[in-house]
Design a protein around this motif. Structure first.
Motif, PDB file in Angstrom:
ATOM      1  N   GLY A 156       0.646  -1.205  -0.277  1.00  0.00           N
ATOM      2  CA  GLY A 156       0.075   0.116  -0.235  1.00  0.00           C
ATOM      3  C   GLY A 156       0.620   1.304   0.390  1.00  0.00           C
ATOM      4  O   GLY A 156       0.052   2.025  -0.751  1.00  0.00           O
ATOM      5  N   SER A 157       2.357   1.114   0.519  1.00  0.00           N
ATOM      6  CA  SER A 157       2.992   2.458   0.865  1.00  0.00           C
ATOM      7  C   SER A 157       4.435   2.101   0.477  1.00  0.00           C
ATOM      8  O   SER A 157       5.001   0.885   1.500  1.00  0.00           O
ATOM      9  CB  SER A 157       2.549   3.117   1.331  1.00  0.00           C
ATOM     10  OG  SER A 157       3.038   4.369   1.703  1.00  0.00           O
ATOM     11  N   LEU A 158       5.214   2.748  -0.520  1.00  0.00           N
ATOM     12  CA  LEU A 158       6.482   2.859   0.487  1.00  0.00           C
ATOM     13  C   LEU A 158       6.899   3.464   1.759  1.00  0.00           C
ATOM     14  O   LEU A 158       7.571   2.805   2.078  1.00  0.00           O
ATOM     15  CB  LEU A 158       7.485   4.404  -0.757  1.00  0.00           C
ATOM     16  CG  LEU A 158       7.361   2.845  -1.955  1.00  0.00           C
ATOM     17  CD1 LEU A 158       8.126   3.805  -3.883  1.00  0.00           C
ATOM     18  CD2 LEU A 158       8.486   1.724  -2.102  1.00  0.00           C
ATOM     19  N   TYR A 159       6.093   4.122   1.880  1.00  0.00           N
ATOM     20  CA  TYR A 159       6.576   4.470   3.265  1.00  0.00           C
ATOM     21  C   TYR A 159       6.158   3.317   4.251  1.00  0.00           C
ATOM     22  O   TYR A 159       7.185   3.061   5.678  1.00  0.00           O
ATOM     23  CB  TYR A 159       5.709   5.468   3.738  1.00  0.00           C
ATOM     24  CG  TYR A 159       6.114   6.965   2.930  1.00  0.00           C
ATOM     25  CD1 TYR A 159       7.471   8.033   3.533  1.00  0.00           C
ATOM     26  CD2 TYR A 159       5.415   7.197   1.670  1.00  0.00           C
ATOM     27  CE1 TYR A 159       7.105   8.886   2.568  1.00  0.00           C
ATOM     28  CE2 TYR A 159       5.607   8.924   1.262  1.00  0.00           C
ATOM     29  CZ  TYR A 159       6.740   9.072   1.126  1.00  0.00           C
ATOM     30  OH  TYR A 159       7.393  10.474   1.180  1.00  0.00           O
ATOM     31  N   LEU A 160       5.400   3.105   4.417  1.00  0.00           N
ATOM     32  CA  LEU A 160       4.931   1.644   4.854  1.00  0.00           C
ATOM     33  C   LEU A 160       5.824   1.066   5.021  1.00  0.00           C
ATOM     34  O   LEU A 160       6.380  -0.186   5.757  1.00  0.00           O
ATOM     35  CB  LEU A 160       3.202   1.021   4.845  1.00  0.00           C
ATOM     36  CG  LEU A 160       3.700  -0.657   5.610  1.00  0.00           C
ATOM     37  CD1 LEU A 160       2.998  -0.319   6.965  1.00  0.00           C
ATOM     38  CD2 LEU A 160       1.706  -0.986   5.417  1.00  0.00           C
ATOM     39  N   ALA A 161       6.688  -0.143   3.593  1.00  0.00           N
ATOM     40  CA  ALA A 161       7.503  -0.152   3.279  1.00  0.00           C
ATOM     41  C   ALA A 161       9.086  -0.241   4.045  1.00  0.00           C
ATOM     42  O   ALA A 161       9.357  -1.082   4.566  1.00  0.00           O
ATOM     43  CB  ALA A 161       7.931  -0.606   2.013  1.00  0.00           C
ATOM     44  N   GLY A 162       9.110   1.296   4.026  1.00  0.00           N
ATOM     45  CA  GLY A 162      10.357   1.464   4.934  1.00  0.00           C
ATOM     46  C   GLY A 162      10.200   1.520   6.187  1.00  0.00           C
ATOM     47  O   GLY A 162      11.143   0.799   6.820  1.00  0.00           O
ATOM     48  N   ARG A 163       8.836   1.201   7.041  1.00  0.00           N
ATOM     49  CA  ARG A 163       8.641   1.411   8.369  1.00  0.00           C
ATOM     50  C   ARG A 163       8.563  -0.094   8.239  1.00  0.00           C
ATOM     51  O   ARG A 163       9.772  -0.649   9.543  1.00  0.00           O
ATOM     52  CB  ARG A 163       7.788   1.374   8.914  1.00  0.00           C
ATOM     53  CG  ARG A 163       6.988   3.042   8.539  1.00  0.00           C
ATOM     54  CD  ARG A 163       7.974   4.382   9.144  1.00  0.00           C
ATOM     55  NE  ARG A 163       7.715   5.749   9.369  1.00  0.00           N
ATOM     56  CZ  ARG A 163       7.264   6.772   7.963  1.00  0.00           C
ATOM     57  NH1 ARG A 163       7.756   5.828   7.532  1.00  0.00           N
ATOM     58  NH2 ARG A 163       6.929   7.502   8.946  1.00  0.00           N
ATOM     59  N   ILE A 164       8.764  -1.071   7.200  1.00  0.00           N
ATOM     60  CA  ILE A 164       8.814  -2.543   7.551  1.00  0.00           C
ATOM     61  C   ILE A 164       9.911  -3.336   8.121  1.00  0.00           C
ATOM     62  O   ILE A 164      10.529  -4.109   8.741  1.00  0.00           O
ATOM     63  CB  ILE A 164       7.811  -3.128   7.149  1.00  0.00           C
ATOM     64  CG1 ILE A 164       6.221  -3.463   6.712  1.00  0.00           C
ATOM     65  CG2 ILE A 164       8.094  -4.787   7.018  1.00  0.00           C
ATOM     66  CD1 ILE A 164       5.777  -3.354   8.338  1.00  0.00           C
ATOM     67  N   LEU A 165      10.593  -2.882   6.588  1.00  0.00           N
ATOM     68  CA  LEU A 165      11.908  -3.168   7.052  1.00  0.00           C
ATOM     69  C   LEU A 165      12.921  -2.819   7.453  1.00  0.00           C
ATOM     70  O   LEU A 165      13.407  -3.476   8.210  1.00  0.00           O
ATOM     71  CB  LEU A 165      12.512  -2.355   5.911  1.00  0.00           C
ATOM     72  CG  LEU A 165      12.028  -2.677   3.937  1.00  0.00           C
ATOM     73  CD1 LEU A 165      12.691  -2.810   2.731  1.00  0.00           C
ATOM     74  CD2 LEU A 165      12.610  -4.443   3.916  1.00  0.00           C
ATOM     75  N   ALA A 166      12.796  -1.396   8.514  1.00  0.00           N
ATOM     76  CA  ALA A 166      13.393  -0.423   9.534  1.00  0.00           C
ATOM     77  C   ALA A 166      12.944  -1.666  11.122  1.00  0.00           C
ATOM     78  O   ALA A 166      14.072  -2.502  11.508  1.00  0.00           O
ATOM     79  CB  ALA A 166      13.052   0.654   9.670  1.00  0.00           C
ATOM     80  N   GLN A 167      11.588  -2.173  11.647  1.00  0.00           N
ATOM     81  CA  GLN A 167      11.717  -3.050  12.190  1.00  0.00           C
ATOM     82  C   GLN A 167      12.338  -4.005  12.274  1.00  0.00           C
ATOM     83  O   GLN A 167      12.090  -4.884  13.401  1.00  0.00           O
ATOM     84  CB  GLN A 167       9.409  -2.812  12.021  1.00  0.00           C
ATOM     85  CG  GLN A 167       9.424  -3.672  13.451  1.00  0.00           C
ATOM     86  CD  GLN A 167       8.187  -2.819  13.721  1.00  0.00           C
ATOM     87  OE1 GLN A 167       7.105  -3.005  12.800  1.00  0.00           O
ATOM     88  NE2 GLN A 167       7.617  -4.177  14.735  1.00  0.00           N
ATOM     89  N   ASN A 168      12.373  -4.618  10.823  1.00  0.00           N
ATOM     90  CA  ASN A 168      12.676  -6.100  10.734  1.00  0.00           C
ATOM     91  C   ASN A 168      13.742  -5.898  10.716  1.00  0.00           C
ATOM     92  O   ASN A 168      14.345  -7.649  10.741  1.00  0.00           O
ATOM     93  CB  ASN A 168      11.590  -6.672   8.845  1.00  0.00           C
ATOM     94  CG  ASN A 168      11.744  -8.355   9.145  1.00  0.00           C
ATOM     95  OD1 ASN A 168      11.435  -8.673  10.162  1.00  0.00           O
ATOM     96  ND2 ASN A 168      12.292  -9.063   7.929  1.00  0.00           N
ATOM     97  N   GLY A 169      14.617  -5.080  10.872  1.00  0.00           N
ATOM     98  CA  GLY A 169      15.960  -5.188  10.664  1.00  0.00           C
ATOM     99  C   GLY A 169      16.490  -5.405   9.397  1.00  0.00           C
ATOM    100  O   GLY A 169      17.702  -5.890   9.910  1.00  0.00           O
TER     101      GLY A 169
END
Length: 438
Positions: free
Chosen positions: A425-438
């Motif tokens: 749904g969003s590259l901004y969400l994707a960035g948050r996910i990648l950061a959270q997932n390490g």
């Protein structure tokens, strides 16, 4: 996320130089480049890439093939996913913290007294870096539109490229395919080849008309080049002949067209020798995060139902959703699994147009508000849009809650096959996910 660095502090200040996040114009950009000594005139040969969808994948493929040919390549893309440094790749390596800090500081001092947008001043910093560090080529991605985008200060690119055009950013670019296509076509330059990926007929007509006005020869998908899958291989064809190639490493049927567009661009220029072997190696090695990216380790994978597939994609408009849905349908045909979506979007997007492509494909949607994003659409509003599109949905507090919802539903449905989960749904969400997932 890492602790605040010196470049983070400068970037924070640059955000405040203009009252608007987006204010399309080239006047401020050109004025700043004058103060910086015209770095845009000292660049290596440029592949300038515009479009609504597929820009990033096409840029990644161009880079992979050029590097496989033994060339040093600069790359400029946006937005970043986790750190700003991702936007600037110098001769194959992401820009260092020290180099970025020096560039941003120099541009901030040069812009003294100017009201200039964040994207404009950071693009100027990137061009300054590209002018100073030797490389063989520059792959330059347009930020928004084309005509007035900050990257459109390049007078004579080696090749211009337009990937598929769809409805997105209508409040800036216009509310019809024709208007948006006209904006994208603004990167066409006099006498320079323009490679055009798959397009709606109306968009192609507008692009060709714009190219004709500046005598830019058009190389169009479906007429001048094409590609299709055959027996697990990709058959590419253009006026120079036929290539039998491995499929691109990037997942999705739409990536065949993106790869073909990159190959057509490389074969339309005569500055660099690019062998068939280099094309094969590039396709086999190309990588682009958050474009049907499979997450195989990390805390989110550990928190998901046992054996689940977790995919991440930053596509955020109806055209992208159609491509994602087609890819998921293909995966379902090859390896059936129940599909669950976790979706977060910006308030400027079209959630109903996005969700409709997953009707009959997704069992359930967990909606969430993108954390830390002021322009995020609320989980409740996304829930309403998903339900109105005919999908079963529930709002979630965060990604952990969304995964818990899926685990509960898998248990309730007594599924023996582990689920397939797409976070999108969003590259901004994707960035948050990648950061959270390490």
């Amino acid at each position: 996320m890492s602790s605040t660095t010196s470049s983070d502090a400068i970037l924070e200040r640059l955000m405040r130089l203009h009252p608007k996040a987006i204010d399309l114009s080239l006047d401020r950009m050109r004025a700043l480049l004058v103060r910086l000594g015209h770095p845009e005139r000292r660049l290596p040969p440029v592949f300038h890439v515009a479009g609504t969808n597929g820009k990033g994948s096409t840029c990644a493929t161009l880079r992979a093939i050029l590097e496989a040919a033994g060339l040093k390549v600069h790359v400029y893309t946006s937005p970043h996913l986790v750190r700003f440094h991702e936007r600037i790749r110098l001769a194959g390596t992401l820009i260092s913290e020290d180099a970025l800090q020096i560039l941003l500081d120099e541009c901030e001092r040069a812009a003294d007294g100017m009201a200039i947008t964040f994207f404009e001043i950071t693009t100027a910093a990137a061009l300054l870096a590209f002018a100073r560090v030797p490389a063989d080529a520059l792959v330059l991605e347009v930020g928004l539109g084309g005509v007035l985008d900050a990257t459109n200060v390049i007078d004579s690119p080696l090749i211009s490229v337009i990937t598929p055009v769809g409805l997105d950013h209508q409040h800036f670019l216009g509310d019809t395919i024709e208007l948006i296509a006209a904006e994208k076509a603004g990167i066409a330059k006099r006498g320079r080849p323009l490679v055009v990926g798959p397009q709606d007929a109306a968009a192609l007509a507008v692009i060709e008309a714009a190219a004709n006005r500046v005598d830019a020869p058009v190389i169009a998908w479906g007429r001048d080049f094409s590609a299709h899958e055959e027996h697990g291989r990709i058959v590419f064809q253009d006026g120079q002949g036929v290539l039998d190639l491995p499929p691109p490493r990037l997942v999705g049927v739409h990536q065949i067209a993106n790869a073909a567009t990159a190959i057509a661009a490389l074969r339309a220029q005569d500055r660099f020798a690019v062998s068939e072997q280099a094309i094969e190696t590039g396709l086999a090695n190309v990588a682009w995060p958050a474009r049907m990216q499979r997450l195989t380790y990390g805390p989110l994978v550990e928190d998901a139902p046992e054996g689940a597939e977790i995919w991440l994609d930053g596509g955020h408009n109806p055209h992208a959703a159609a491509a994602i849905a087609e890819t998921l349908a293909d995966l379902e045909e090859k390896r059936p699994r129940p599909l669950y979506l976790i979706v977060g979007m910006l308030s400027t997007k079209d959630p109903a147009g996005f969700f409709v492509h997953f009707r009959g494909l997704a069992r359930h949607v967990s909606t969430l508000t993108i954390p830390g994003e002021p322009n995020a659409l609320g989980a409740g509003a996304l829930y309403d849009a998903a339900r109105s599109a005919g999908l079963k949905a529930d709002p979630a507090e965060d990604i952990g809650d969304a995964l818990d919802q899926i685990t509960a539903r898998v248990s309730l449905d007594d599924d023996e096959t582990p689920p397939r989960i797409l976070i999108c749904g969003s590259l901004y969400l994707a960035g948050r996910i990648l950061a959270q997932n390490g």
